[in-house]
Design a protein around this motif. Structure first.
Motif, PDB file in Angstrom:
ATOM      1  N   UNK A  94       0.833  -1.202   0.000  1.00  0.00           N
ATOM      2  CA  UNK A  94       0.000   0.000   0.000  1.00  0.00           C
ATOM      3  C   UNK A  94       0.868   1.253   0.000  1.00  0.00           C
ATOM      4  N   UNK A  95       0.292   2.312  -0.533  1.00  0.00           N
ATOM      5  CA  UNK A  95       0.881   3.628  -0.361  1.00  0.00           C
ATOM      6  C   UNK A  95       0.685   4.005   1.105  1.00  0.00           C
ATOM      7  N   UNK A  96       1.494   4.906   1.598  1.00  0.00           N
ATOM      8  CA  UNK A  96       1.304   5.395   2.956  1.00  0.00           C
ATOM      9  C   UNK A  96      -0.051   6.073   3.073  1.00  0.00           C
ATOM     10  N   UNK A  97      -0.751   5.756   4.144  1.00  0.00           N
ATOM     11  CA  UNK A  97      -2.055   6.358   4.394  1.00  0.00           C
ATOM     12  C   UNK A  97      -1.944   7.374   5.512  1.00  0.00           C
ATOM     13  N   UNK A  98      -2.424   8.573   5.248  1.00  0.00           N
ATOM     14  CA  UNK A  98      -2.512   9.595   6.283  1.00  0.00           C
ATOM     15  C   UNK A  98      -3.981   9.683   6.707  1.00  0.00           C
ATOM     16  N   UNK A  99      -4.293  10.399   7.780  1.00  0.00           N
ATOM     17  CA  UNK A  99      -5.656  10.395   8.317  1.00  0.00           C
ATOM     18  C   UNK A  99      -6.656  11.258   7.553  1.00  0.00           C
ATOM     19  N   UNK A 100      -6.767  10.998   6.261  1.00  0.00           N
ATOM     20  CA  UNK A 100      -7.758  11.694   5.446  1.00  0.00           C
ATOM     21  C   UNK A 100      -9.084  10.956   5.512  1.00  0.00           C
ATOM     22  N   UNK A 101     -10.147  11.698   5.696  1.00  0.00           N
ATOM     23  CA  UNK A 101     -11.490  11.141   5.557  1.00  0.00           C
ATOM     24  C   UNK A 101     -11.690  10.924   4.057  1.00  0.00           C
ATOM     25  N   UNK A 102     -12.020   9.696   3.615  1.00  0.00           N
ATOM     26  CA  UNK A 102     -12.104   9.453   2.176  1.00  0.00           C
ATOM     27  C   UNK A 102     -13.250  10.187   1.483  1.00  0.00           C
ATOM     28  N   UNK A 103     -14.225  10.662   2.235  1.00  0.00           N
ATOM     29  CA  UNK A 103     -15.367  11.354   1.629  1.00  0.00           C
ATOM     30  C   UNK A 103     -15.130  12.854   1.490  1.00  0.00           C
ATOM     31  N   UNK A 104     -14.426  13.435   2.473  1.00  0.00           N
ATOM     32  CA  UNK A 104     -14.174  14.879   2.438  1.00  0.00           C
ATOM     33  C   UNK A 104     -12.761  15.225   1.975  1.00  0.00           C
ATOM     34  N   UNK A 105     -11.859  14.221   2.033  1.00  0.00           N
ATOM     35  CA  UNK A 105     -10.440  14.410   1.719  1.00  0.00           C
ATOM     36  C   UNK A 105      -9.784  15.446   2.631  1.00  0.00           C
ATOM     37  N   UNK A 106     -10.326  15.573   3.836  1.00  0.00           N
ATOM     38  CA  UNK A 106      -9.754  16.454   4.858  1.00  0.00           C
ATOM     39  C   UNK A 106      -9.158  15.601   5.974  1.00  0.00           C
ATOM     40  N   UNK A 107      -8.118  16.114   6.631  1.00  0.00           N
ATOM     41  CA  UNK A 107      -7.533  15.439   7.796  1.00  0.00           C
ATOM     42  C   UNK A 107      -8.582  15.446   8.911  1.00  0.00           C
ATOM     43  N   UNK A 108      -8.757  14.295   9.571  1.00  0.00           N
ATOM     44  CA  UNK A 108      -9.725  14.216  10.665  1.00  0.00           C
ATOM     45  C   UNK A 108      -9.253  15.067  11.833  1.00  0.00           C
ATOM     46  N   UNK A 109     -10.208  15.603  12.587  1.00  0.00           N
ATOM     47  CA  UNK A 109      -9.886  16.404  13.755  1.00  0.00           C
ATOM     48  C   UNK A 109      -9.432  15.532  14.908  1.00  0.00           C
ATOM     49  N   UNK A 110      -9.009  16.173  15.961  1.00  0.00           N
ATOM     50  CA  UNK A 110      -8.578  15.448  17.145  1.00  0.00           C
ATOM     51  C   UNK A 110      -7.086  15.245  17.164  1.00  0.00           C
ATOM     52  N   UNK A 111      -6.657  14.372  18.052  1.00  0.00           N
ATOM     53  CA  UNK A 111      -5.238  14.119  18.233  1.00  0.00           C
ATOM     54  C   UNK A 111      -4.789  12.816  17.614  1.00  0.00           C
ATOM     55  N   UNK A 112      -3.746  12.254  18.196  1.00  0.00           N
ATOM     56  CA  UNK A 112      -3.138  11.045  17.646  1.00  0.00           C
ATOM     57  C   UNK A 112      -4.106   9.866  17.668  1.00  0.00           C
ATOM     58  N   UNK A 113      -4.985   9.767  18.654  1.00  0.00           N
ATOM     59  CA  UNK A 113      -5.947   8.655  18.692  1.00  0.00           C
ATOM     60  C   UNK A 113      -6.856   8.673  17.472  1.00  0.00           C
ATOM     61  N   UNK A 114      -7.459   9.815  17.206  1.00  0.00           N
ATOM     62  CA  UNK A 114      -8.386   9.944  16.076  1.00  0.00           C
ATOM     63  C   UNK A 114      -7.658   9.761  14.753  1.00  0.00           C
ATOM     64  N   UNK A 115      -6.466  10.338  14.658  1.00  0.00           N
ATOM     65  CA  UNK A 115      -5.718  10.225  13.410  1.00  0.00           C
ATOM     66  C   UNK A 115      -5.263   8.786  13.159  1.00  0.00           C
ATOM     67  N   UNK A 116      -4.807   8.097  14.196  1.00  0.00           N
ATOM     68  CA  UNK A 116      -4.409   6.695  14.041  1.00  0.00           C
ATOM     69  C   UNK A 116      -5.605   5.851  13.628  1.00  0.00           C
ATOM     70  N   UNK A 117      -6.740   6.064  14.264  1.00  0.00           N
ATOM     71  CA  UNK A 117      -7.952   5.308  13.952  1.00  0.00           C
ATOM     72  C   UNK A 117      -8.342   5.486  12.487  1.00  0.00           C
TER      73      UNK A 117
END
Length: 124
Positions: free
Chosen positions: A28-51
């Motif tokens: 896989x390509x590296x995945x960052x915490x983008x919401x696939x529907x909005x293409x925006x980084x999810x809010x919150x901290x490391x927990x939300x981003x890791x999830x």
């Protein structure tokens, strides 16, 4: 070689594929915490981003016909290893007993100011 493409994971934000299957392996390509529907980084901290990153990888594994039990190796890029314990807790809970080999490194920055990026190799 087969290209993996799914709308359940963020579209590539550059000239690359979400993933490639070569033989019986998914890369896989590296995945960052983008919401696939909005293409925006999810809010919150490391927990939300890791999830979110793990959910994005779930989608790629599913599209390729694989699962976390078949993941051979993950590579984790974090901007702050001070968040490692929190990341590790979310990661362990999400993988439900799967224990692929893993490398974790701290980096100066990630695309779109993400806190974390994960790539993986899995059997299909």
């Amino acid at each position: 070689m087969k290209t993996i493409q799914t709308q359940s994971a963020p579209a590539a934000i550059g000239p690359y594929s979400q993933g490639k299957v070569v033989g019986n392996l998914l890369y896989t390509a590296g995945q960052i915490p983008l919401n696939p529907h909005t293409m925006e980084i999810v809010g919150g901290g490391i927990e939300e981003q890791t999830s979110q990153v793990l959910k994005n990888l779930d989608a790629l594994l599913s599209e390729a016909g694989s699962s976390w039990e078949k993941v051979v190796k993950t590579t984790v890029f974090m901007t702050n290893l001070g968040d490692f314990a929190t990341f590790n807790s979310v990661y362990e809970q999400h993988l439900k007993g799967a224990k692929p080999a893993r490398s974790t490194v701290q980096v100066a920055a990630l695309p779109r100011n993400a806190m974390i990026e994960i790539e993986l190799i899995a059997e299909v």
